[in-house]
Design an enzyme around this catalytic site. Sequence first.
Site, PDB file in Angstrom:
ATOM      1  CG  ASP A   1      14.055  78.589  -7.594  1.00  0.00           C
ATOM      2  OD1 ASP A   1      13.389  79.037  -8.545  1.00  0.00           O
ATOM      3  OD2 ASP A   1      13.678  77.648  -6.876  1.00  0.00           O
TER       4      ASP A   1
ATOM      5  CE1 TYR B   1      19.329  85.670 -15.702  1.00  0.00           C
ATOM      6  CE2 TYR B   1      19.443  85.362 -13.328  1.00  0.00           C
ATOM      7  CZ  TYR B   1      18.704  85.415 -14.501  1.00  0.00           C
ATOM      8  OH  TYR B   1      17.352  85.219 -14.458  1.00  0.00           O
TER       9      TYR B   1
ATOM     10  CD  GLU C   1      26.388  82.981 -15.695  1.00  0.00           C
ATOM     11  OE1 GLU C   1      25.171  83.161 -15.514  1.00  0.00           O
ATOM     12  OE2 GLU C   1      27.027  83.437 -16.639  1.00  0.00           O
TER      13      GLU C   1
ATOM     14  CE  LYS D   1      17.125  77.330 -14.364  1.00  0.00           C
ATOM     15  NZ  LYS D   1      16.114  77.983 -13.585  1.00  0.00           N
TER      16      LYS D   1
ATOM     17  CB  CYS E   1     -18.772  63.540   3.301  1.00  0.00           C
ATOM     18  SG  CYS E   1     -18.164  65.229   3.339  1.00  0.00           S
TER      19      CYS E   1
ATOM     20  CB  CYS F   1     -22.035  66.800   4.886  1.00  0.00           C
ATOM     21  SG  CYS F   1     -21.855  65.791   3.404  1.00  0.00           S
TER      22      CYS F   1
ATOM     23  CB  CYS G   1     -21.277  68.782   1.164  1.00  0.00           C
ATOM     24  SG  CYS G   1     -19.673  68.554   1.943  1.00  0.00           S
TER      25      CYS G   1
ATOM     26  CB  CYS H   1     -18.744  64.443  -0.455  1.00  0.00           C
ATOM     27  SG  CYS H   1     -20.297  65.006   0.247  1.00  0.00           S
TER      28      CYS H   1
ATOM     29  CE  LYS I   1      14.936  73.331 -12.868  1.00  0.00           C
ATOM     30  NZ  LYS I   1      13.838  73.844 -13.566  1.00  0.00           N
TER      31      LYS I   1
END
Length: 725
Positions: free
Chosen positions: A151, A259, A147, A149, A441, A444, A465, A459, A347
């Site tokens: 998802d 199923y 069958e 699978k 950063c 800041c 910040c 940072c 899979k």
Amino acid sequence: MCSIIVRKTGRKSEEIDYFCKFSVLQARYWIMEATEAGKLIISLRNQIEENNRRYYVDNAPVISDYDFDQLLYRLAELERQFPQFDSPDSPTHHVGSDLQSGSQRFARRAHKYPMLSLGNTYSMEEVEEFAARAARIIDTSFTYSCELKFDGAGISLTYRHGRLVQALTRGDGVVGDDVTVNIRKIKGIPHTLHGSGYPDDFEIRGEILMPFDSFDRLNKEREDAGEEPFANPRNAASGSLKLLDSEEVGRRGLMCTLYHIPSQDITGQEGHYQALDAAASWGLPVSDKRKLCSSIEEIKDYITYWDTERKLLPYATDGVVIKINSLEHQRELGYTAKSPRWAVAYKFKAEEALTKVLSIDYQVGRTGAVTPVANMEPVFLSGTMVKRATLVNEDFIRSFDLRIGDTVKVVKGGEIIPKIIGVDLSSRPADASVPVFPSVCPDCGTPLIKEADQARWYCPNASSCPTQIKGRLLHFLSRKAMNVLCGEATIDQLYDRGFVRRPSDFYQLQMRQLMSLEGWKEKASTRFLNSIDASRKVGFDHVLFALGIRYVGQTTAAMLAVKFGSIDALAAASYEELKDVEDIGETMARSIYDYFRNEAEIAEIERLKAAGLQFEMKSDAATEKASDVLAGMTVVVSGTFALSRDEMKALVTAHGGKAASGVSGKTSFLLAGEKPGPEKVKKAGELGVRIMSEEEFMALIGKGNNKEDNKEEEAFPEDLFGGMI
Ligand code: IVH
């Protein structure tokens, strides 16, 4: 032809055959010291639990199924090599949970039979091994039901006298959320069966799916409304099932495919395939893509055919399930604690696409970590258009020698942001530029730092910040902390107007301030203020978690709250006292100790105390949140826990369950702490009784949760492998 190079970092490489990789790993394990293995096992378990939570609870996975499966394989292999570290609460022995802790939306009910998982493989060889193993046990010829699978989100429907009476999500496999009202709104699920011959009382299981067209429509609507889109149809289906508005569920265009009828509930059918045919004749939605196969060649043909053909299906599939068809043989083969021995899932590999990197953004997270993200030419991948990919950290970019302008190979796993797995050097344009990682950063302007053993730039300006402050404020209000409904956009508004800088500022907010925010009317402002007000009653364990002490996640906070009873007692604890607490290591003890020696933090705690927050555990804490979540369940408690065994039994009773001393066929689950009785564990294994860890149990009764713990930073795929290979 394009030549794709894969990273040669000594870490994970998607291109190398899994089994080849596996044997390299194995060789490494042999020479690995036990202490190292122990640490790695703990780290892997934390990562797996964390990813289980992101997948099942948040519906927002950050790693692909493939990467998740790799983590599980690695853990299972390590536990096999170092059995001294195997433990009944390892995620290798139980399935993930979609149950949300904290505010419970739906009634929780026990599954008649546990809803288990499937053994996964990505290789034909393992499918052959599965068939060979079955052939060794079954001494006659037999057939396989092959069958797709699907998802989506797992569901278990109960029909009594031909009428749909109950629909439970998978939950943690033992108990699920009762979403019957929502399921009744999904087209194609009959409320009443037709035909004849159906059992009087039976369960049938399957998947709720959101077809691609419904998914695209929903995400477009969400984006137009400024909401976060769903990462993939599976998350959208699962999120939709948990909606409180069943009319909205009906509008979402979901579908169902069934199923599995547990063999105990089937009467008069020779095999699984025939049982599903019968189910179809009663009007139940069963896939017409099933095939009975009698040889490994036929199975291979089925897999090869659907690996290509599935791309034309209107819904997501992620593999093929191969089941021994005869119900008698299924009973003979039985189950492990986690999955049936009569089935295996093959899979499919994630789809890949080529596209071009246009530019790179550098994003600051709430702990200050800076993550590079590539902006790419839009490309169609696994049913959706993608235009951004995480670049994880500076080393990741270097490992590919990635340049802006390069053509890259991307894969989309479970996560919304796909990842780059290779660079096509042969098509590099002459003007491709080397990315320059920022030295300050981007938010800041503070110079970034990198600790010796860390791969990321940070940072260090935690106190001012803006991104970091906003992240901490958001964490403080989050569902598992103070439980005030508040999104990033609201925090931005409150911060930008200067209304909040630290958590205690929330308790000073005025109606007129909120009403002055763009888009805020009286109703929303009142609701927000009421919610802030209500948070004054939130228990000490949640408040402690909300404080955001580094490394103190929800489970640890709950445990510390029970152990010390009040913030004052915890603040007075010496480093040694903290370190002596079970499950608290040196790093965590140091972090907690330092936190309470920081004047700014103490001053903030005083302000929060003045605002009326709970900084003491109620004396009847163990039974305070009593519910009927364990109604009808018999629980055996064994081993040592953060609380005493009697207190754990009291919790079982307080939540409607019955505490029993011996494991038997009537046991709903074995609640196993540290060093549970080996006889009890053995018996549970023999009888197929679920073994539940302390943490899962706490999550189940709503007092604790999986692993918010130690979640200091967004987990990115590469970090999850910790440089293992
Ligand atoms: S049979 C005892 N058949 O995949 C387990 N499961 O990854 C019986 N799934 O938990 C499950 N398609 O939710 C079965 N054709 C199929 C399936 C399927 C999807 C799901 C199911 C399972 C999960 C394992």
